[in-house]
Write a protein that holds these residues in place. Structure first.
Motif, short mmCIF file in Angstrom:
data_model
loop_
_atom_site.label_atom_id
_atom_site.label_comp_id
_atom_site.label_asym_id
_atom_site.label_seq_id
_atom_site.Cartn_x
_atom_site.Cartn_y
_atom_site.Cartn_z
N ILE A 3 0.83 -1.21 0.00
CA ILE A 3 0.00 0.00 0.00
C ILE A 3 0.87 1.25 0.00
O ILE A 3 0.57 2.24 -0.70
CB ILE A 3 -0.95 -0.01 1.22
N GLU A 4 1.95 1.21 0.77
CA GLU A 4 2.86 2.36 0.79
C GLU A 4 3.47 2.62 -0.58
O GLU A 4 3.56 3.77 -1.04
CB GLU A 4 3.96 2.12 1.82
N TYR A 16 2.16 1.66 -3.43
CA TYR A 16 1.06 2.03 -4.32
C TYR A 16 0.71 3.51 -4.19
O TYR A 16 0.54 4.23 -5.19
CB TYR A 16 -0.14 1.15 -4.00
N THR A 17 0.59 3.98 -2.95
CA THR A 17 0.23 5.38 -2.74
C THR A 17 1.36 6.32 -3.11
O THR A 17 1.12 7.48 -3.47
CB THR A 17 -0.16 5.60 -1.27
N HIS A 18 2.61 5.85 -3.03
CA HIS A 18 3.76 6.67 -3.41
C HIS A 18 3.85 6.84 -4.92
O HIS A 18 4.17 7.93 -5.42
CB HIS A 18 5.05 6.05 -2.86
N ASN A 33 -1.05 8.70 -7.46
CA ASN A 33 -1.83 9.65 -6.66
C ASN A 33 -3.31 9.32 -6.86
O ASN A 33 -4.01 9.94 -7.63
CB ASN A 33 -1.53 11.08 -7.10
N THR A 34 -3.78 8.29 -6.16
CA THR A 34 -5.14 7.80 -6.34
C THR A 34 -6.04 8.24 -5.19
O THR A 34 -5.57 8.63 -4.13
CB THR A 34 -5.14 6.26 -6.43
N GLU A 35 -7.34 8.13 -5.42
CA GLU A 35 -8.31 8.55 -4.41
C GLU A 35 -8.59 7.47 -3.37
O GLU A 35 -9.20 7.76 -2.34
CB GLU A 35 -9.63 8.93 -5.10
N ASP A 36 -8.16 6.24 -3.63
CA ASP A 36 -8.50 5.14 -2.73
C ASP A 36 -7.42 4.83 -1.71
O ASP A 36 -7.52 3.83 -1.00
CB ASP A 36 -8.81 3.88 -3.54
N GLN A 37 -6.39 5.67 -1.62
CA GLN A 37 -5.31 5.37 -0.66
C GLN A 37 -5.81 5.44 0.78
O GLN A 37 -5.37 4.67 1.63
CB GLN A 37 -4.13 6.32 -0.87
N TRP A 77 -7.51 2.11 1.58
CA TRP A 77 -6.58 1.01 1.80
C TRP A 77 -5.88 1.13 3.16
O TRP A 77 -5.63 0.13 3.82
CB TRP A 77 -5.55 0.93 0.68
N ASN A 78 -5.61 2.35 3.56
CA ASN A 78 -5.05 2.54 4.91
C ASN A 78 -6.06 2.15 5.98
O ASN A 78 -5.69 1.62 7.04
CB ASN A 78 -4.61 4.00 5.10
#
Length: 615
Positions: free
Chosen positions: A209-210, A212-214, A217-221, A224-225
Motif C-alpha cells: 500500500i505504501e 502504491y500510494t507513493h 496519486n489515487t483517491e483510494d489510498q 486502503w489505509n
C-alpha cells in the motif's frame, strides 16, 4: 503442489441446462479475442501464416476458456444471496471451467508464453479466482474444508510470486488486483486461525500500500489505509495467552472437534432435533470488524462449525458425485452472515431460511446488535413495547420529514402494514417480529444492551429457547466484542480474561483445558438429570452444536454469578424458559468445579466462596 479447481461434490440440479445455456461461448467474441492475440504476435515480428496450426488452436482454446470463465464468474454475482439450491449447478459449472482453464495453462505454458504472451500476474489472477470460488463455496455450504482449498491457491500465488512483476508496470489497476488478493488471503487465514501467516501478510500488504500510494496519486489510498487499521484492530481484539515456557502465543481453534461436545449417556432420551440453519447478525455500533465480519460474528461463526478436514481425503476425482457413505455428522449447519442488514433484508433471509428448514431441524438466530429502547411509557406489555435491537436504515427513509410524511399518508392503513413500515422506518427488530418463525423449532441468542426486551414470551407450541446477554456493557461489551459471546466461543479464554490472566506455563494450560472438558461433561449430566428443567432444553440437547452451547452458557452464567466483579442482576445472562437455578447455574457441585479451576490458576481470591449465601 496446487491442484486444479475440483468441483465440490454436489448433486447436479435439473436447472443446469438453463443456467449453462446462458453462458455458452459466443463464437464472434472468441474469434475476435483470438485474432487480437494473433495480431499482437504478428506485430512483434511474427507472421500469422508462420504459426503452426496446433499452436494457433492452443491460443484459440485458451482464449475461449478464459472468456467463458470470466462470464461464469461474473454471473455468480447475480445469484440470489438466500436459498440453498438454486446456485449449486451454476457453481459446479464454474468450477468445471476453471479446472479446465487451470490445467490447460499448465499443460501448454510454453506455447502460451511464446504465442499469447501469457504473464505471471495473469496466472495469479486465475489462481486468485479459484481461491475466491472455494471461499464463496464455503460461505454457501459452511463446509470448513473448502477454506483449506482456498488457502492452498492463495498460498501458491504468494510462494510462486505470481504478482511480483505487477509493480514494474505502470498500471494502477493491476496493483489494486494485488492488494485485493492480499485482503482476501487475510480473511481466509483469519478463519483458519493462521495468525502467524496473517501477521506476515499484513506487513506485506502495508508495504504494498505504501508503494502504491507513493507511485500513484489515487483517491483510494485512504480506504486502503483503513483496511490496514481494521485488520490490525481485529487481530488485537481477541485476548491471547502467552506460554511462559517458550514465550509463544497460544492460537486456539474454537470449532467443534470430534470429541468436543459432551457425549450423551447411554439410554438418555433427548430430542432428535438438529441444527440446520443459523442467521448470524452483527449490527453493533463501533465494534471492531474486518471485511463485514465483526468480532462477535467471527466468534459465533466458529462456534457453529467443525474442524476442517483435508478435502482431498474425502473426495473422489474432480466432478464425481459425493460418496454415499460420507458421515452425516461431518455436516455443519448452514449459515447466513448479515452485517448491518436493513429490516427488510433481515426479514427476507429469515423467511427464506424458515421456508427451507427441513423437518426435525432447528433455526438459530444470533443477534449481536446495539439496543433500541422505547421512547416513552406504555400501559401494555406487548412484544413491541420494550424496544429491540438496531437494524440499518434505508437511505430513502433516513430523513425525518420522509418518516413523518409516510406515517401521515399511511395512518388509515391496516395495522400490519403500518407495523411493517414502522419497523422499517425506525430501524429496529422487536421481539414480536420473530413470532411468525416460532412455528418451527427456534433457538435465539440476543447479545445486546437491550436483550431484556426479548423476555416477552408467547405460547409455544414448538420448542423454543432464548438466551439473553447481560445488559451492562461497561465490562461485558465493548469495541473488542462481547464477553458473553466469548464465553460461548471460547469459555476457557473468557474465564482467564475475567481472572486477569494473560500468561501461564504450557502444562498448566493443558491441565485447564482438560478440567474444563470435565466441567462440560458434568454440566451435561446436571441438565439431563434435572427433574424440573423445561423440556425445550432437552429437545435441543440431541444436537452436538447446541449441546455444547448449552453447557457453555451454564458455565458462563455460573462463573459470572460467583465472580466478585459481577454483583448486579444486569451482569448475568438470562434464559427463557428459565433454567432451574439450584440444579444448574447455582448448583453446589458446579460451583465447586469453578472454584477448583480458579485454584488451579491461583485466582480463587476473585471468586466468592459461599455464593448462594451472598444473594
Amino acid at each position: 503442489m496446487v491442484r486444479g479447481a475440483r468441483q465440490p461434490q454436489q448433486p447436479r440440479s435439473r436447472l443446469a441446462p438453463r443456467l449453462t445455456g446462458t453462458v455458452e461461448k459466443p463464437p464472434r467474441k472468441r474469434r475476435s479475442r483470438t485474432e487480437f492475440a494473433l495480431k499482437e504476435i504478428m506485430s512483434s515480428g511474427g507472421a500469422e501464416d508462420d504459426i503452426p496450426q496446433g499452436e494457433r488452436k492452443t491460443v484459440t482454446d485458451f482464449c475461449y476458456l478464459l472468456d467463458k470463465s470470466k462470464q461464469l464468474f461474473n454471473g455468480l454475482r447475480d445469484l440470489p444471496q438466500y436459498g440453498q439450491k438454486q446456485w449449486q449447478s451454476y457453481f459446479g459449472r464454474t468450477f468445471d471451467v476453471y479446472t479446465k482453464l487451470w490445467k490447460f495453462q499448465q499443460q501448454h505454458r510454453q506455447v502460451l508464453d511464446n504465442r499469447y504472451g501469457l504473464k505471471r500476474w495473469q496466472i495469479g489472477e486465475i489462481a486468485s479466482k479459484i481461491g475466491q470460488l472455494y471461499y464463496h463455496y464455503y460461505l454457501r455450504t459452511s463446509e470448513t474444508s473448502y477454506l483449506n482449498e482456498a488457502f492452498s491457491f492463495y498460498s501458491a500465488i504468494r510462494q510462486r510470486s505470481y504478482y511480483s512483476q505487477v509493480n514494474k508496470e505502470d498500471r494502477p489497476e493491476l496493483v489494486v488486483k494485488k492488494l485485493r488478493y492480499y485482503a482476501r488471503f487475510i480473511v481466509v487465514c483469519l478463519l483458519l486461525n493462521k495468525m502467524d501467516v496473517v501477521k506476515d501478510l499484513v506487513k506485506e500488504l502495508s508495504d504494498e500500500i505504501e508503494d502504491y500510494t507513493h507511485r500513484f496519486n489515487t483517491e483510494d489510498q485512504v480506504e486502503w489505509n483503513l483496511v490496514l487499521q481494521e485488520v490490525a484492530a481485529f487481530i488485537e481484539a481477541d485476548p491471547v495467552m502467552v506460554l511462559n515456557d517458550d514465550n509463544t502465543i497460544v492460537i486456539t481453534s474454537n470449532r467443534l472437534a470430534e470429541t468436543g461436545a459432551p457425549l450423551l449417556e447411554q439410554g438418555m432420551i433427548v430430542g432428535q432435533l438438529s441444527l440446520a440453519d443459523a442467521l448470524i447478525i452483527g449490527n453493533c455500533n463501533n465494534q471492531v470488524k474486518f471485511s463485514e465480519l465483526t468480532v462477535d460474528m467471527f466468534r459465533m461463526l466458529q462456534a457453529l462449525e467443525r474442524e476442517p478436514m483435508n478435502l482431498a481425503s474425502q473426495m473422489n476425482k474432480p466432478g464425481m458425485q459425493e460418496s454415499a457413505d460420507k458421515p452425516t455428522r461431518r455436516e455443519n449447519p448452514h449459515k447466513y452472515l448479515l452485517y448491518k442488514p436493513t429490516f427488510s433484508q433481515l426479514y427476507t433471509f429469515l423467511a427464506a431460511s424458515f421456508k427451507e428448514l427441513p423437518a426435525n431441524s432447528v433455526l438459530l438466530i444470533y443477534l449481536s446488535a446495539t439496543g433500541v429502547f422505547p421512547t416513552g411509557r406504555s400501559d401494555s406489555e406487548g412484544p413491541y413495547d420494550f424496544g429491540g435491537v438496531l437494524t440499518n436504515s434505508n437511505r430513502d427513509i433516513i430523513n425525518g420529514d420522509a418518516i413523518h410524511k409516510r406515517n401521515q399518508s399511511h395512518k388509515e392503513m391496516h395495522w400490519y402494514v403500518f407495523w411493517f413500515l414502522h419497523c422499517c422506518c425506525f430501524r429496529s427488530l422487536h421481539p414480536g417480529d420473530l413470532y411468525p418463525f416460532t412455528r418451527k423449532p427456534l433457538f435465539i441468542i440476543v447479545d445486546s444492551s437491550n436483550s431484556v426486551a426479548y423476555k416477552v414470551s408467547s405460547t409455544r407450541a414448538i420448542a423454543q429457547v432464548c438466551w439473553l446477554s447481560p445488559t451492562s456493557i461497561s465490562k461485558n461489551q465493548s469495541q473488542r466484542g462481547s464477553l458473553f459471546t466469548l464465553f460461548l466461543n471460547n469459555p476457557l479464554m473468557a474465564f482467564l480474561f475475567v481472572s486477569g490472566l494473560s500468561s501461564m506455563r504450557r502444562g498448566l494450560w493443558e491441565k485447564c483445558q482438560e478440567y474444563l472438558r470435565k466441567i462440560n461433561r458434568d454440566i451435561a449430566q446436571l441438565l439431563t438429570h434435572s427433574r424440573s428443567i423445561d423440556q425445550a432444553f432437552l429437545q435441543f440437547f440431541g444436537d452436538e452444536f447446541l449441546r455444547l452451547l448449552l453447557t457453555r452458557f451454564i458455565f458462563c452464567s455460573a462463573t459470572m454469578r460467583m465472580h466478585k466483579i459481577f454483583r448486579e442482576t444486569r451482569n448475568y445472562p438470562e434464559s427463557y424458559p428459565q433454567l432451574p437455578r439450584d440444579e444448574t447455574v447455582e448448583n453446589p457441585h458446579l460451583q465447586k468445579h469453578i472454584l477448583e479451576l480458579a485454584s488451579i490458576l491461583d485466582v480463587r481470591n476473585v471468586f466468592f466462596e459461599n455464593t448462594i449465601d451472598d444473594y
